[in-house]
Design an enzyme around this catalytic site. Structure first.
Site, PDB file in Angstrom:
ATOM      1  N   ASP A  65       0.852  -1.183   0.000  1.00  0.00           N
ATOM      2  CA  ASP A  65       0.000   0.000   0.000  1.00  0.00           C
ATOM      3  C   ASP A  65       0.890   1.236   0.000  1.00  0.00           C
ATOM      4  O   ASP A  65       2.050   1.193   0.425  1.00  0.00           O
ATOM      5  CB  ASP A  65      -0.888   0.028   1.250  1.00  0.00           C
ATOM      6  CG  ASP A  65      -1.951  -1.053   1.213  1.00  0.00           C
ATOM      7  OD1 ASP A  65      -2.530  -1.272   0.132  1.00  0.00           O
ATOM      8  OD2 ASP A  65      -2.201  -1.677   2.254  1.00  0.00           O
ATOM      9  N   ASP A  84      -4.627  -3.687   5.029  1.00  0.00           N
ATOM     10  CA  ASP A  84      -5.067  -3.199   6.332  1.00  0.00           C
ATOM     11  C   ASP A  84      -6.560  -3.348   6.561  1.00  0.00           C
ATOM     12  O   ASP A  84      -7.020  -3.375   7.699  1.00  0.00           O
ATOM     13  CB  ASP A  84      -4.655  -1.737   6.534  1.00  0.00           C
ATOM     14  CG  ASP A  84      -5.152  -0.831   5.404  1.00  0.00           C
ATOM     15  OD1 ASP A  84      -5.945  -1.303   4.560  1.00  0.00           O
ATOM     16  OD2 ASP A  84      -4.744   0.339   5.368  1.00  0.00           O
ATOM     17  N   ASP A 106      -9.172  -6.853   2.638  1.00  0.00           N
ATOM     18  CA  ASP A 106      -7.844  -7.241   2.155  1.00  0.00           C
ATOM     19  C   ASP A 106      -7.485  -8.664   2.567  1.00  0.00           C
ATOM     20  O   ASP A 106      -6.492  -9.212   2.093  1.00  0.00           O
ATOM     21  CB  ASP A 106      -6.769  -6.290   2.710  1.00  0.00           C
ATOM     22  CG  ASP A 106      -6.835  -4.913   2.082  1.00  0.00           C
ATOM     23  OD1 ASP A 106      -7.306  -4.820   0.943  1.00  0.00           O
ATOM     24  OD2 ASP A 106      -6.409  -3.941   2.731  1.00  0.00           O
TER      25      ASP A 106
END
Length: 970
Positions: free
Chosen positions: A395, A690, A694
């Site tokens: 990310d 997170d 996911d």
């Protein structure tokens, strides 16, 4: 209500059972009264201590740990060890009988020495296992669940084990619910209660029975796709009440949340009614079994290797014993027992039975080192896989960037301005528009600003915190406090927006405040605020707003769209997607989230290690491309979006992932597609995540990495590694530590196998070459280069401390200059096997050369006695193995590299030498191990010959390095 005040319902409620579940039928204020707590402020510290003392920790009861004496007895479970003990005991009995018949005094020192060494090995094995268990327990404590609570009027995050009945907890999407609790506020809340019911269908929850709406009352995009199967929640669905009567009632489960379940969507505020064994999960579990020991593929492979080595050594020892019996015409029982003991001792010493404990210790201690570098490993297997990682898919926000958001600019209809700064356009309209936009951002917000010494601390999401700070800077704090929140529709990765329904104190109507992805908010807006008036959004203005958004993104800013809508009193009922239509677009907020200073270096280190870094973000493609270029991830400005992925033909993504390193505007489902595509290209993927959605991608990746600061409990539960600081550099550090742990395990394996092979070769060749070496045994006698006690002593002295010291060898910087380890490569390679054989043969040659040189006759004439020759051979073999420790530190580099970095290694060598000196000179040990004192010259001779193990291996490594350097493309 004062929290310290006694309440008649607190004891009964906290005790669990029917009374605690009856909290479901009370109004929220009655629940608060029964548990003596104010939901707005929570418990005070004194009351928390009192309740903790009364009710204990919020933890399920576990079985007591295995006592030390049972772990010690387990060390004797090996049949070879038991056979050795029995044979030594029988031999001692025979010796005592013969001594009594002949009137001799003394003790059977050799048998006692064997038993003493077996006991010492068992004690050391027990200590190693205990330390490994302690390390694993420490790691479990690091990854223990946490809970968000309101105590003494402030939001806090505490270990879930510290919760007490009456605590006020906040739960939101992705959280694991830490205790049984009664909801006092909820918004679009759904929980997964599969841990209790076995059904994975999300269950709607509410503070009042009527708040627990059926699925068709929720906004159609309030949940992730496929979160609710079709017709999974009919309006009349009931959940069985667990009271003694067994009657059903939908209110009880709908107003309660239970320990061990998770939040699928929404958020809520609840008061803890039961903790630990008094929860529903505690009553179902009854008694939690101790967590089973995890067995990694590496440990499985080593166990299989150990079994194969054991069979091979047993065969060699058996052939050796038969050969001795036949060659020396052994017929007496004592001589047969001596032969048996020798063969079994050789088998016990040659099989690296301490390897599993050392490997576990290496893994556990390495994981503790990783934890100190802020990477908490949840699954041992991930440590092995880290060394094979080809791609780190990360990310952007908070991992590659600092996640310290600041609103740099706000673009409204009249221009661009900075919160707290001078307007960049007409003062009147622009300032009014800025205030309206920032007010909407402050109202569509779950963060809290808390006054701290030296400034303000943000509790909650950094993006929301930045909006609050900007509103405060603009002087909107008092105005925002005039609004009372009635309900909200939470943010989700599918919705990409958040809305709150509010009522202004004394105002005639309600207000909906919305923030989210600019394209999403703009699509739901029909008007635009210009000065103090609203005007229709024309296609030209929509294009201009999107162009302004792209320009902000091109500057590397993260953007949010802000909007609001006045709602008549009659429409302000339950929040649904109707209140998010016909919005008034207020503006764009551009926020900076600068890259972490260490991220660029970490990306470069990963590239040097053959690992490709990939950025995956929900932000605008131009924002993603700008940050990626700054970090060195990609410089071509290319970013693949989620919409482009959806439009791709089958197989096109497999080709795209080979060249694209930046993905923007992606949903969690796209993460899973990207992982699968990379894997279909034969790559080992480490994926970060997170959010609750996911979890599939984290599970699919070979290494799932969750965020410890901003991540959800669901993502952490699905991950293999949790980052305590959400930092990309920590991922690279974890890869380095993972490679170092695997390298250290190979060092231990290289050392133990080559050393043990040297012992086996010395004994086997000693039997085969006995006539050449000058060995002359009388009828019925057993004469060999080493005695059984000496073989066991070598195993005790050299296989313990030096091997453990290698397991904690410092990280070699060269591990991050090599490509990832091939996925299918085993722990023992062909090159390693050749190196082991070479060292084993050299060790045997050195030992037998010394043996021959000390005896009359043979190839090299000597003049010593058999006891002297055996002592010299014994000492030479110990020194060979200590020299071999330095060989084992690297398969390629010189032993001189980093020679003094491992102080534990030098300490173990000194300890082994002192023990060898003791066995050579101490009278009682001389009797037990049949040794004689050696002169300084003897020690120098043994050391000089033994050093050939190090010198010849150094020459072999130098030749190998020279060939590799001369190879084409080197």
């Amino acid at each position: 209500m004062r929290t310290g005040q006694a309440a008649p319902g607190i004891d009964a409620a906290a005790a669990g059972g029917t009374v605690a579940r009856d909290m479901a039928f009370l109004a929220p204020d009655a629940v608060a009264a029964a548990l003596a707590v104010d939901p707005a402020t929570g418990l005070d510290p004194g009351e928390v201590r009192a309740r903790a003392a009364r009710w204990g920790p919020n933890a399920l009861r576990a079985r007591p740990p295995v006592p030390a004496w049972r772990r010690l007895l387990a060390q004797f479970a090996d049949p070879l060890v038991l056979l050795l003990i029995v044979a030594a005991a029988v031999s001692a009995g025979l010796w005592l009988r013969e001594a009594a018949a002949e009137g001799q005094s003394g003790l059977p020192f050799e048998s006692l020495a064997i038993l003493a060494i077996v006991l010492l090995n068992a004690a050391i094995g027990t200590i190693q296992e205990a330390r490994a268990a302690q390390a694993v327990a420490a790691l479990r404590r690091m990854s223990a669940a946490r809970a968000r609570v309101i105590r003494n009027g402030t939001r806090q995050e505490i270990p879930a084990a510290e919760l007490v009945p009456g605590d006020v907890i906040r739960i939101e999407e992705g959280d694991a619910i830490p205790a049984d609790a009664r909801l006092v506020r909820a918004s679009a809340l759904l929980t997964n209660e599969a841990a209790l019911t076995g059904e994975s269908v999300p269950v709607p929850k509410g503070a009042h029975p009527e708040d627990a709406l059926p699925k068709d009352a929720l906004p159609k995009d309030a949940l992730p796709k496929d979160a609710l199967p079709k017709d999974a929640l009919p309006k009349d669905a009931l959940l069985l009440d667990r009271r003694a009567g067994g009657e059903t009632d939908p209110a009880e489960p709908r107003t309660m949340v239970f320990s061990g379940t998770t939040v699928s969507a929404g958020l809520g505020l609840a008061i803890v009614t039961a903790t630990g064994m008094r929860t529903e999960l505690g009553r179902i579990a009854g008694l939690l079994e101790e967590t089973t020991d995890e067995v990694t593929p590496l440990q499985t492979e080593l166990a299989r290797l150990g079994r194969r080595l054991g069979l091979a050594v047993l065969a060699i020892a058996g052939v050796l014993a038969v050969t001795i019996v036949l060659a020396d015409h052994i017929r007496t029982l004592p001589a047969l027992l001596d032969t048996l003991i020798l063969a079994v001792a050789l088998a016990v010493a040659a099989v690296p039975e301490g390897l599993p404990a050392i490997v576990t210790a290496a893994l556990s201690l390495g994981m503790l080192r990783m934890a100190r570098r802020r990477a908490i490993v949840r699954h041992l297997a991930a440590v092995e896989t880290l060394g094979s990682a080809d791609v780190i898919a990360s990310d952007k926000t908070g991992t590659l960037t600092r996640n310290v958001m600041t609103v740099r600019t706000v673009v409204t209809a009249s221009g661009r301005s900075t919160p707290g700064g001078p307007p960049a356009g007409p003062d009147g309209p622009l300032r009014s528009e800025l205030r309206q936009a920032l007010l909407a951002g402050a109202l569509a917000n779950d963060a809290v600003l808390q006054e701290r010494e030296g400034g303000v601390a943000i509790q909650g999401d950094p993006t929301e915190g930045a909006l609050l700070v900007a509103a405060r800077t603009a002087g909107l704090g008092a105005e925002a406090r005039r609004f009372v929140r009635l309900a909200e529709i939470p943010f989700s990765s599918e919705r990409r927006r958040m809305s709150t329904l509010l009522r202004e104190t004394g105002g005639p109507s309600c207000l909906v405040a919305v923030k989210g992805a600019p394209d999403v908010v703009l699509a739901r807006s029909s008007r635009e605020r210009v000065g103090g008036r609203d005007r229709p959004l024309t296609p030209e203005r929509r294009d201009a707003i999107l162009a302004a958004n792209a320009a902000l993104a091109g500057d590397g800013l993260r953007t949010l769209g802000l909007a609001h809508r006045a709602v008549p009193e009659g429409e302000a009922t339950a929040p649904d997607d109707r209140i998010e239509q016909d919005l008034v677009f207020l503006g764009l907020a551009g926020m900076s989230d600068p890259p972490r200073p260490e991220a660029r270096e970490a990306v470069a280190r990963a590239r040097a290690a053959g690992i490709r870094s990939v950025m995956i973000t929900g932000d605008h493609p131009r924002t993603a491309a700008a940050i990626a270029a700054e970090l060195g991830i990609a410089s071509d400005g290319t970013a693949l979006t989620g919409a482009q992925i959806d439009a791709m033909a089958p197989g096109a993504l497999d080709e795209a992932v080979r060249r694209v390193s930046v993905y923007a505007r992606v949903a969690p489902a796209h993460k899973l597609q990207i992982v699968r595509a990379l894997q279909r290209n034969g790559l080992v993927v480490a994926m970060t995540g997170d959010g609750v959605n996911d979890a599939p991608a984290l599970k699919a990746a070979e290494i799932g990495i969750a965020m410890g600061v901003t991540g959800t409990d669901v993502s952490r539960e699905a991950a293999d590694i949790v980052l305590a600081d959400d930092n990309f550099a920590t991922i690279v550090a974890a890869v380095e530590e993972g490679r170092a742990i695997f390298a250290n395990i190979r060092k231990v394996l290289r050392y133990l196998l080559s050393s043990n092979l040297g012992e086996v070769a010395t004994m086997a060749l000693g039997v085969v070459l006995a006539p050449l070496l000058g060995l002359a045994a009388g009828p019925g006698e057993v004469v060999l280069p080493l005695l059984a006690t000496q073989i066991l002593w070598i195993n005790f002295v050299t296989d313990g401390a030096p091997a453990l010291a290698l397991a904690v060898d410092p990280v070699d910087p060269a591990v991050m200059k090599r490509p990832p380890r091939p996925r299918g490569e085993g722990v023992l390679t062909g090159a390693m096997a050749w190196s082991l054989s070479f060292i084993g043969i050299v060790t045997a040659a050195c030992s037998l050369f010394v043996f021959d040189a000390c005896l009359p006759g043979g190839l090299v004439a000597g003049s010593g006695t058999l006891a002297y020759a055996q002592t010299m051979t014994f000492t030479t073999l110990v020194l060979c193995q200590l020299f071999n420790v330095f060989n084992a530190r690297s398969a390629e580099a010189s032993a001189a590299d980093g020679l003094f970095k491992n102080r534990w290694l030098w300490g173990s060598i000194v300890l082994s030498l002192l023990l060898q000196v003791a066995v050579v000179y101490t009278p009682v040990l001389q009797q037990g191990f049949s040794t004689v004192a050696l002169s300084p010259g003897d020690w120098l001779f043994c050391a000089g010959v033994a050093s050939a193990v190090l010198v010849l291996e150094e020459l072999r490594k130098a030749v190998a390095r020279a060939r590799r350097s001369a190879a084409p493309g080197a």
